[in-house]
Design a protein around this motif. Structure first.
Motif, PDB file in Angstrom:
ATOM      1  N   ARG A 117       0.843  -1.196   0.000  1.00 36.45           N
ATOM      2  CA  ARG A 117       0.000   0.000   0.000  1.00 36.45           C
ATOM      3  C   ARG A 117       0.878   1.246   0.000  1.00 36.45           C
ATOM      4  NH1 ARG A 117      -5.356  -0.411   1.378  1.00 36.45           N
ATOM      5  NH2 ARG A 117      -5.446   1.429   2.712  1.00 36.45           N
ATOM      6  N   TRP A 118       0.540   2.189  -0.869  1.00 34.86           N
ATOM      7  CA  TRP A 118       1.223   3.473  -0.959  1.00 34.86           C
ATOM      8  C   TRP A 118       0.181   4.579  -0.881  1.00 34.86           C
ATOM      9  CZ3 TRP A 118       6.551   4.571  -2.100  1.00 34.86           C
ATOM     10  CH2 TRP A 118       7.349   3.426  -2.199  1.00 34.86           C
ATOM     11  N   ALA A 119       0.605   5.729  -0.419  1.00 37.13           N
ATOM     12  CA  ALA A 119      -0.266   6.904  -0.358  1.00 37.13           C
ATOM     13  C   ALA A 119       0.101   7.877  -1.468  1.00 37.13           C
ATOM     14  CB  ALA A 119      -0.143   7.594   0.993  1.00 37.13           C
ATOM     15  N   ARG A 120      -0.912   8.463  -2.037  1.00 40.08           N
ATOM     16  CA  ARG A 120      -0.713   9.597  -2.952  1.00 40.08           C
ATOM     17  C   ARG A 120      -0.940  10.870  -2.150  1.00 40.08           C
ATOM     18  NH1 ARG A 120      -5.192  12.152  -5.912  1.00 40.08           N
ATOM     19  NH2 ARG A 120      -4.328  13.806  -7.209  1.00 40.08           N
ATOM     20  N   VAL A 121      -0.001  11.807  -2.242  1.00 37.59           N
ATOM     21  CA  VAL A 121      -0.079  13.050  -1.483  1.00 37.59           C
ATOM     22  C   VAL A 121      -0.015  14.222  -2.456  1.00 37.59           C
ATOM     23  CG1 VAL A 121       0.977  14.461   0.313  1.00 37.59           C
ATOM     24  CG2 VAL A 121       1.062  11.961   0.479  1.00 37.59           C
ATOM     25  N   VAL A 122      -0.942  15.145  -2.323  1.00 38.46           N
ATOM     26  CA  VAL A 122      -0.953  16.360  -3.132  1.00 38.46           C
ATOM     27  C   VAL A 122      -0.543  17.520  -2.239  1.00 38.46           C
ATOM     28  CG1 VAL A 122      -2.316  17.882  -4.595  1.00 38.46           C
ATOM     29  CG2 VAL A 122      -2.782  15.427  -4.583  1.00 38.46           C
ATOM     30  N   VAL A 123       0.457  18.263  -2.685  1.00 36.71           N
ATOM     31  CA  VAL A 123       1.004  19.377  -1.917  1.00 36.71           C
ATOM     32  C   VAL A 123       0.822  20.664  -2.707  1.00 36.71           C
ATOM     33  CG1 VAL A 123       3.102  20.390  -0.945  1.00 36.71           C
ATOM     34  CG2 VAL A 123       2.671  17.936  -0.708  1.00 36.71           C
ATOM     35  N   GLU A 124       0.300  21.679  -2.040  1.00 38.57           N
ATOM     36  CA  GLU A 124       0.277  23.033  -2.612  1.00 38.57           C
ATOM     37  C   GLU A 124       1.594  23.708  -2.269  1.00 38.57           C
ATOM     38  OE1 GLU A 124      -3.327  24.417  -0.726  1.00 38.57           O
ATOM     39  OE2 GLU A 124      -4.316  24.450  -2.676  1.00 38.57           O
ATOM     40  N   GLN A 125       2.374  24.017  -3.281  1.00 41.30           N
ATOM     41  CA  GLN A 125       3.688  24.610  -3.069  1.00 41.30           C
ATOM     42  C   GLN A 125       3.619  26.102  -3.395  1.00 41.30           C
ATOM     43  OE1 GLN A 125       5.914  21.545  -5.472  1.00 41.30           O
ATOM     44  NE2 GLN A 125       7.128  21.438  -3.591  1.00 41.30           N
TER      45      GLN A 125
END
Length: 783
Positions: A117-125
Motif C-alpha cells: 500500500r502506498w499513499a498519494r499526497v498532493v502538496v500546494e507549493q
C-alpha cells in the motif's frame, strides 16, 4: 520546476471555480465505511468477503501517519495546513495510490500476497517564486525507517508530477475585487438599479473566468452576480457587466483592469465606459433580480391529489444483498464486487464477477466536463472540469425516502480536512428495487408467465455548486451492468440583453434578463473489462443491407434485397462513435472462451436507459479546453490497459490544458489490441439546451444518460431464470410462483414509509463550496 523548463500554457475557463478550491482547504482523503441506518439488514454484518479489499481507502490512522511523517521528516518544507498561507507549502490531500492491476491479479488468483500500500499526497507549493500543485507517493505503508517520499510521475503521460497554480491565493483576488468594486460603486449603482429596485451592494458577488496564460500573462474576465438570498440560485442571477483583469503576477499591486463589456459593446477601459455613460444614447441593460420565479418549492398549491402521500416501495422481509462492512464487499444474485472512493471522482467498483466469472476489474468516473458557448466574455469561454472541485469530497448525505428508498443500506464516507476528520454520513446507498415493468412476460394458449424486474442500485450524489449529479451503478438479474448519471439543479444562465441579430443562437430567453446557455455535458468513465480473463478482443458486428441470390428463391427473377451481419475485429486502439440507426453492435469477447454452443463469450457495450444516446463534445479543438479532455472527442475508446495509464484525466489538467499532466491523446498510439487486456473508456452526457422548463431546476428524467454492459453469448441461456421472481398461471391448474412470495400481511412502521428526517444533517458548505460568488462574503461580499 523552474519556468525555463516548463512551457507557458493556456488556461481553461474552468479555473473560474478552481480559484475557490486551490487556496481554500487541505483535505486528506476519506475512506468508505458501512454505517447502517436502521433497516432490515439483519444478516449483512455476518457476511465475509473472499479476499481483503486491496483498493480500500486509507484509514484514519494511515492518513494521519503519512501527514505526520511528511511534516516532520520529508524535506518538503511543509507548514501545518491550519497555519499555512498561500506563500507556504502545505498538504492538500492524502489518499490511497491505487495498486497496479499487474500486482493485484496475482493476489486475486492466490499466487501472491496483497500488493504493498502506498499513499498519494498532493502538496500546494507556494513557498517558491511560482506556485505549483505537486503529487508525491509515500510508502510502503505502514511507515517505517524504510519508507520513502518520491515524485509521483509514472501514472502521468506528461512525465511531470506537478502543474502551475496560476492563482494560488484566492483571498488576494477577493480583496482586489472588493476594493475595486468600492471604487466603481457609482457606476454599479447607476446600471444595476431602477425605480423599483434600489441599489444594494450587499447583494452582489463576482464570478471570474480565467482566460489564459501565455507569455506570462494571466487574464481574467469578471462578471457580477446577485447572490440569491431567496433561493440560492446565484447561477441564474448574472448581471450584464463584465470587466477584464490582467493578474499576471502574484502581487496584486501589479494587477491592471483592462476592458469593459456592457450591453453588447466593448470599452477599452473605465474612462471610456464613464464617457459612454454620459452620452445621451447610452442604454442600460435589464436587471436580473432574485424572486419567487426561481423558487424550487411550492408549499401553497393544492391541486386534487397533492394532499395524499405518493406511493412508495417497501422491503418487509429485509435485504437480499449481503455486505461485508469491513471490506466494502457486496454480493447479490450472482454478482460480487468491492468498493472504494476517490476524493476527486467518487465511488469506484472493483473485481466485478457474475456467477464466479470475471466481468470487470474496475469501473468508475474519470472526469465530468461541462463546456458552454455564448457571445459574451463569460459564456463564450466557460468550461468546467469538475474533478478539480473534488466531486468525491462533496458526496453529501442522501435523503432517505427521496434519494433512496427508506429501506436502503446507507454508507458513510470519511476524509481528513484541515488536520481533523470529517465524515459525510450516509453518502452512499445500496438498495434493491423493482421496476414498474416486468423483466419477462409471455401469454400463450391457456397460460401466462410473467416475472418482476428487480435490480440492485449503488448510488451517490455529488453537488458541484449549481448542479447535483446522481450516479448509479445498476445490476440486473441477467448479468447486465448499467452506469447511469442524472443531473438536477440550477442552470448556469447567461445575461439576456436583447438586440442581437441572432438572439436564440446560444439559448433561449427564460426571464426578464436571463437566457439559457447551451452546453455539452460529457462525463468520462473507465470500464476495465475482463471477460472471463484479461485476454479480450472488441468485435464490431454490423447490421447491413444485402442483395443476394439463394438457391431456394425461385419466385424472383432478380436477387433478393435483405440484410445480414458482418463482423469486424478492432485490431488497433481507436475511438468509436455510436453508429447511425444503431447499425452496429460493439462486443468485447474472449476469443479463447466459448459457451456450450461454441460461441465466443462476450459482453456488449451499448447505450442504456438514459434519454437518447450518450454524446461526445460538439466543439472541435476547443480554444479553452486545449488538450485537457481528448477523451471527449469520441463516444468511447478501446485501448490496451497499462499500469502507466490508470486514469484518462487528472484534476490538475484544468490548470495546464495545452500541456496537461495527463494527455489522453497519448494513450491512443496504434497498439495492437487483439486478445489483450482492454479498457473501454466511455462517455455519458447530453447536449443540454435549457429552456423555460429548466426554470427553476433541471429535472432528472429529462437529463439522464447511461451505458449498459450486457452479456452476449456469455451464458448458455438466460441466467435470470434462476433468480427472478414471478408467477405462472395455467388454465385448470393452481397458480405457481417461482421465487419467494408473500403468504401473509406485513406490519410497517411509519419510518418504512416516511423516514424521520429530523436527524438529517444539512451540509453547511453545499452549493457554495465551489462558488467564487459566495466566497466573496455571502450576504455582504463588499464589507
Amino acid at each position: 520546476m523552474s519556468s525555463s523548463s516548463r512551457p507557458w500554457v493556456k488556461i481553461t475557463g474552468f479555473i473560474a471555480f478552481i480559484l475557490v478550491v486551490i487556496a481554500a482547504s487541505s483535505p486528506f482523503i476519506k475512506h468508505v465505511k458501512t454505517s447502517f441506518i436502521p433497516s432490515h439488514t439483519s444478516d449483512a454484518n455476518a457476511y465475509k468477503a473472499p479476499k481483503n479489499n486491496v483498493w480500500s481507502d486509507l484509514s484514519k490512522w494511515e492518513a494521519n501517519s503519512v501527514a505526520n511523517f511528511l511534516l516532520s521528516s520529508s524535506g518538503l518544507n511543509l507548514t501545518d495546513s491550519a497555519k499555512a498561507t498561500s506563500d507556504d507549502n502545505a498538504i492538500k490531500l492524502i489518499e490511497l495510490l491505487q495498486p497496479n492491476k499487474s500486482d493485484v491479479l496475482s493476489y486475486l488468483d492466490g499466487s501472491s500476497g496483497p500488493p504493498a500500500r502506498w499513499a498519494r499526497v498532493v502538496v500546494e507549493q507556494g513557498a517558491t517564486k511560482e506556485a505549483h500543485v505537486t503529487n508525491y507517493m509515500v510508502g510502503p505503508l505502514p511507515l517505517d525507517e524504510s519508507s520513502v517520499v518520491m515524485p509521483l510521475e509514472f501514472c502521468y503521460s506528461s512525465g511531470r508530477n506537478y502543474a502551475l497554480n496560476p492563482m494560488a491565493d484566492q483571498a488576494k483576488l477577493l480583496s482586489f475585487a472588493k476594493s475595486f468594486a468600492v471604487g466603481i460603486m457609482d457606476i454599479l449603482a447607476e446600471i444595476l438599479s431602477d425605480d423599483q429596485h434600489p441599489f444594494d451592494m450587499k447583494g452582489l458577488g463576482v464570478h471570474p473566468r480565467v482566460n489564459y496564460i501565455v507569455d506570462e500573462t494571466l487574464m481574467i474576465w469578471m462578471q457580477l452576480y446577485r447572490t440569491g438570498f431567496n433561493s440560492d440560485a446565484t447561477s441564474l442571477l448574472p448581471q450584464g457587466i463584465y470587466i477584464q483583469l490582467n493578474a499576471s503576477t502574484r502581487n496584486p499591486e501589479n494587477w491592471k483592469v483592462l476592458q469593459w463589456y456592457f450591453n453588447n459593446k466593448i470599452y477599452a477601459n473605465e474612462t471610456e465606459f464613464r464617457v459612454a455613460m454620459e452620452s445621451p444614447d447610452f442604454k442600460k441593460s435589464g436587471l436580473n433580480m432574485d424572486g419567487h420565479w426561481n423558487d424550487i418549492e411550492d408549499f401553497d398549491s393544492a391541486p386534487p391529489g397533492r394532499e395524499m402521500p405518493s406511493p412508495t416501495m417497501v422491503q418487509p422481509n429485509g435485504a437480499r444483498y449481503r455486505i461485508d462492512k469491513e471490506q466494502n464487499f457486496v454480493s447479490w444474485m450472482g454478482f460480487d464486487f468491492y468498493m472504494s472512493t476517490s476524493s476527486d471522482t467518487g465511488l469506484f467498483l472493483h473485481d466485478i464477477r457474475f456467477n464466479g466469472d470475471s466481468v470487470m476489474y474496475e469501473v468508475g468516473m474519470q472526469e465530468a466536463l461541462a463546456h458552454y458557448a455564448g457571445d459574451d466574455p463569460m459564456q463564450g469561454g466557460q468550461e468546467f472540469l469538475d474533478s478539480f472541485l473534488y466531486m468525491g469530497l462533496y458526496m453529501y448525505e442522501l435523503v432517505p425516502g427521496y434519494d433512496c428508498p427508506a429501506y436502503a443500506t446507507f454508507l458513510d464516507t470519511e476524509f481528513h480536512f484541515k488536520d481533523f476528520p470529517k465524515t459525510n454520513k450516509n453518502s452512499i446507498c445500496i438498495f434493491e428495487y423493482t421496476a414498474d415493468y416486468p423483466l419477462q412476460r409471455h401469454t400463450a394458449d391457456k397460460r401466462v408467465s410473467i416475472s418482476r424486474n428487480t435490480y440492485l442500485v449503488v448510488r451517490f450524489v455529488s453537488t458541484v455548486w449549481n448542479y447535483d449529479y446522481t450516479f448509479d451503478y445498476i445490476f440486473y438479474l441477467d448479468g447486465t451492468i448499467e452506469v447511469k448519471v442524472r443531473a438536477s439543479g440550477f442552470i448556469f444562465g447567461a445575461f439576456w440583453t436583447g438586440g442581437q441579430a441572432n438572439e436564440d443562437e446560444y439559448g433561449f430567453r427564460v426571464h426578464d434578463a436571463v437566457s439559457t446557455s447551451m452546453h455539452d455535458h460529457v462525463i468520462n468513465f473507465k470500464a476495465d473489462l475482463d471477460i472471463v480473463g484479461t485476454e479480450n478482443t472488441m468485435v464490431r458486428v454490423g447490421v447491413e443491407p444485402l442483395t443476394a441470390e439463394y438457391p431456394w428463391d425461385d419466385e424472383n427473377t432478380s436477387p433478393r434485397n435483405t440484410m445480414h451481419l458482418t463482423k469486424t475485429i478492432v485490431e488497433k486502439e481507436m475511438g468509436i462513435d455510436w453508429p447511425r440507426n444503431s447499425g452496429e453492435l460493439f462486443i468485447v469477447m474472449n476469443q479463447n472462451e466459448t459457451n456450450k454452443w461454441g460461441q465466443k463469450r462476450g459482453y456488449r457495450v451499448m447505450p442504456g436507459t438514459g434519454v437518447g444516446t450518450p454524446v461526445h463534445l460538439t466543439i472541435l479543438n476547443s480554444t479553452t479546453l486545449g488538450k485537457a479532455a481528448e477523451w471527449a472527442a469520441n463516444d468511447l475508446w478501446a485501448l490496451k490497459r497499462k499500469d502507466t495509464e490508470p486514469r484518462s484525466s487528472s484534476p490538475l489538467n484544468a490548470l495546464t490544458p495545452l500541456d496537461p499532466i495527463v494527455d489522453f491523446g497519448k494513450y491512443v498510439d496504434d497498439e495492437d489490441i487483439m486478445q489483450e487486456d482492454l479498457v473501454i473508456w466511455f462517455n455519458l452526457g447530453t447536449h443540454h439546451i435549457p429552456h423555460a422548463g429548466d426554470i427553476p431546476n433541471t429535472l432528472m428524467h429529462t437529463s439522464s444518460s447511461s451505458v449498459m454492459f450486457t452479456p452476449f453469448n456469455f451464458h448458455d441461456r438466460d441466467p435470470s431464470i434462476h433468480t427472478r421472481q414471478g408467477v405462472k398461471m395455467e388454465t385448470g391448474k393452481k397458480v405457481r410462483h417461482f421465487g419467494g412470495s408473500y403468504d401473509a400481511g406485513v406490519r410497517l412502521r411509519k419510518e418504512d414509509l416516511e423516514p424521520d428526517l429530523s436527524r438529517y444533517q444539512v451540509p453547511v458548505d453545499a452549493g457554495t463550496n465551489h462558488s467564487f460568488v459566495d466566497k466573496l462574503g455571502g450576504p455582504a461580499p463588499w464589507n
